[in-house]
Design an enzyme around this catalytic site. Structure first.
Site, PDB file in Angstrom:
ATOM      1  N   CYS A  82      12.740  10.582   7.521  1.00 14.62           N
ATOM      2  CA  CYS A  82      12.531  10.249   8.926  1.00 14.62           C
ATOM      3  C   CYS A  82      13.802  10.431   9.744  1.00 14.62           C
ATOM      4  O   CYS A  82      13.742  10.701  10.941  1.00 14.62           O
ATOM      5  CB  CYS A  82      12.016   8.825   9.061  1.00 14.62           C
ATOM      6  SG  CYS A  82      13.066   7.584   8.269  1.00 14.62           S
ATOM      7  N   GLU A 107       8.504   1.399  11.485  1.00 15.96           N
ATOM      8  CA  GLU A 107       9.586   2.381  11.358  1.00 15.96           C
ATOM      9  C   GLU A 107       8.914   3.739  11.291  1.00 15.96           C
ATOM     10  O   GLU A 107       8.268   4.082  10.298  1.00 15.96           O
ATOM     11  CB  GLU A 107      10.426   2.089  10.113  1.00 15.96           C
ATOM     12  CG  GLU A 107      11.778   2.790  10.106  1.00 15.96           C
ATOM     13  CD  GLU A 107      11.735   4.109   9.363  1.00 15.96           C
ATOM     14  OE1 GLU A 107      11.609   5.161  10.048  1.00 15.96           O
ATOM     15  OE2 GLU A 107      11.816   4.101   8.133  1.00 15.96           O
ATOM     16  N   GLU A 161       8.181  16.587  14.758  1.00 19.22           N
ATOM     17  CA  GLU A 161       8.782  16.297  13.460  1.00 19.22           C
ATOM     18  C   GLU A 161       8.200  17.224  12.398  1.00 19.22           C
ATOM     19  O   GLU A 161       6.996  17.225  12.147  1.00 19.22           O
ATOM     20  CB  GLU A 161       8.527  14.843  13.073  1.00 19.22           C
ATOM     21  CG  GLU A 161       9.262  14.419  11.819  1.00 19.22           C
ATOM     22  CD  GLU A 161       9.108  12.935  11.523  1.00 19.22           C
ATOM     23  OE1 GLU A 161      10.095  12.311  11.093  1.00 19.22           O
ATOM     24  OE2 GLU A 161       7.991  12.407  11.719  1.00 19.22           O
ATOM     25  N   LYS A 203       0.844  -1.199   0.000  1.00 15.52           N
ATOM     26  CA  LYS A 203       0.000   0.000   0.000  1.00 15.52           C
ATOM     27  C   LYS A 203       0.872   1.239   0.000  1.00 15.52           C
ATOM     28  O   LYS A 203       1.411   1.637   1.023  1.00 15.52           O
ATOM     29  CB  LYS A 203      -0.939   0.029   1.213  1.00 15.52           C
ATOM     30  CG  LYS A 203      -2.130   0.975   0.950  1.00 15.52           C
ATOM     31  CD  LYS A 203      -2.530   1.868   2.082  1.00 15.52           C
ATOM     32  CE  LYS A 203      -1.695   2.979   2.505  1.00 15.52           C
ATOM     33  NZ  LYS A 203      -1.939   4.278   1.832  1.00 15.52           N
TER      34      LYS A 203
END
Length: 492
Positions: free
Chosen positions: A285, A251, A386, A176
């Site tokens: 990330c 993750e 973030e 996906k």
């Protein structure tokens, strides 16, 4: 090269119109529409699971010996190499990334399949020490159908990082991709079928996470999910997995510190800091988004960093000279801008950037200038949340114990960078900082042979390496009785 834009999803290896909502993908550099397709619905997911389960159980796949499966994975790598320029151009169009970066990501995907094929050839079971009149063995077997949910910031590399070990382990894969940038993943799925993999093993199901992703995670026929993306979504997947008693690999996000000691090589450090945060336009990330610089060199390092950042070339990903490309969507660009504006309102000092670049070249794209802030404490929102954009926050330090405490003072623990010539300092700090990956005098270097993952809210489990294949398998113990006499209790 103008790529061909896929307009159908892939269910059991076969293209078809999705039954879900319409997805429109746009060129981040111009805002122009690239493709329009229908997302995968829960019904499409169910069909994909059924096709995957049948293909995984078919003796034509189930009984393939490891070296035969490895041969197919090498064929995938060969096809990626043959179509490299097309795949890179497609990813640049869909994500806005620079063509240099997307070429590197395609090469990474190719290398992943070659490594996994080689590792598969050397995978072994274990003959464990017996504790009685029997032979004991530990073997690994496929899970069946696995879900692989990947982000928009590096689709084909992330797709390969999950699909290659999952297929090597003998599973069917439901991939996906993010709805913002599904095109290269759809092309990748068709490539897997073209390489000779049984069609039912591969489905590519773009769509909203709350619909398509949730259907994959909750489906009783899916035996494992591997997810790369935001921490909030990862937490929700973990909750469903707990209810299903299903293994997951997560993750997740990061707010990675980079640390500059006074003795660090200045040229190497400056180049590494800029690459760590501004490559991929900060949409990574592991982006080194907080830099701690020793107070004795703070001003001179920051002044030079600001000067060099102002010289970075901002432009469309199709221009090979571009260093900072547009962000993936205008909505994401506006979110990044809002976070910077809030930080400035709260007292942060804007050293450079902090706005959309001027000029007709940029007016329709999702551009944002590389930005450096300082003058805030480590507990400020801009240091804790973030951003996922080209935004760096600088902070001074003097004491090593306090430095480590500040580096660890977030919910994240994905990566860390250390810049120093002193190997003792590097080793000591590397072992103390809470992070899944630590780079010393380099940054954002990756190897498919080296495990990757995070701690704290940055994730659960590890990908890559030889054990990355085992992560998509179930372990089974086998006892083989050697004693010719019946078990003792039978004669009582």
């Amino acid at each position: 090269m103008r790529p061909t834009y896929p307009d159908e999803i892939l269910v059991g290896g076969r293209p078809r119109r999705g039954a879900g909502e319409t997805l429109v993908t746009r060129d981040p550099a111009t805002g122009a529409e690239l493709a329009r397709l229908h997302a995968a619905s829960p019904a499409d997911v169910d069909d994909a699971v059924r096709a995957g389960a049948a293909a995984a159980a078919d003796p034509a796949w189930r009984d393939l010996l490891p070296h035969e499966r490895a041969r197919l994975l090498v064929r995938v790598a060969d096809l990626i190499a043959e179509r490299a320029e097309e795949l890179a151009a497609l990813q640049t169009a869909d994500t806005g990334k620079s063509i240099n970066e997307t070429r590197a990501l395609v090469a990474s995907a190719q290398g992943t399949f070659r490594y996994v094929a080689a590792a598969l050839e050397t995978m072994e079971g274990a003959l464990t020490p017996p504790r009685g009149p029997y032979l004991t063995m530990s073997v690994h077997e496929p899970i069946g159908v696995v879900g692989a949910i990947t982000p928009w910031n590096s689709p084909i590399a992330s797709d390969a990082q999950k699909a290659a070990p999952a297929l090597a382990a003998g599973n069917a894969v439901l991939l996906k991709p993010a709805e913002q940038a599904p095109l290269v993943s759809l092309a990748f799925g068709r490539l897997l079928v073209d390489a000779g993999l049984p069609p039912g093993l591969v489905s590519v199901l773009p769509g909203p996470g709350a619909v398509t992703g949730a259907a994959i995670v909750r489906h009783p026929g899916v035996g494992k999910v591997s997810f790369t993306g935001g921490t909030a979504t990862g937490r929700a997947i973990g909750a469903v997995a707990a209810d299903k008693i299903m293994p997951v690999s997560l993750e997740l996000g990061g707010k990675s510190p980079t640390i500059v000691f006074p003795d660090a090589d200045r040229e190497q450090t400056l180049a590494g800091l800029m690459f760590g945060i501004f490559s991929s336009s900060g949409q990574s990330c592991v982006a080194g988004s907080r830099v701690f610089v020793h107070a004795s060199v703070y001003d001179e390092v920051l002044d030079e960093l600001v000067a060099r950042t102002r010289e970075l070339r901002v432009g469309p990903g199709t221009d090979p000279a571009t260093q900072v490309a547009p962000l993936v969507t205008h909505e994401h660009r506006d979110r990044v801008a809002a976070m910077v504006e809030r930080a400035v309102r709260d007292g942060a000092r804007l050293r450079c950037g902090g706005r959309v670049p001027d000029g007709p070249r940029y007016e329709r794209g999702a551009y944002y200038l590389p930005t450096i802030l300082d003058g805030v404490a480590n507990d400020a929102a801009i240091c804790q949340e973030e951003v996922f954009g080209p935004v760096l926050v600088a902070l001074p330090f003097t004491d090593e114990d306090d430095l480590v405490a500040q580096a660890d003072a977030t919910v994240y623990g994905l990566a860390c960078g250390i810049w120093t010539r002193d190997y003792r300092t590097a080793w000591r700090v590397a072992r103390r900082v809470q992070a899944g990956t630590v780079w010393i005098n380099t940054y954002k270097q990756f190897s498919i042979s080296t495990p990757f993952g995070g701690v704290k809210e940055s994730g659960l489990g590890r990908e890559k390496g030889r054990d990355g294949i085992l992560a998509y398998m179930r372990q089974k113990s086998v006892y083989w009785g050697l004693d010719e006499a019946p078990l003792p209790w039978a004669n009582a």
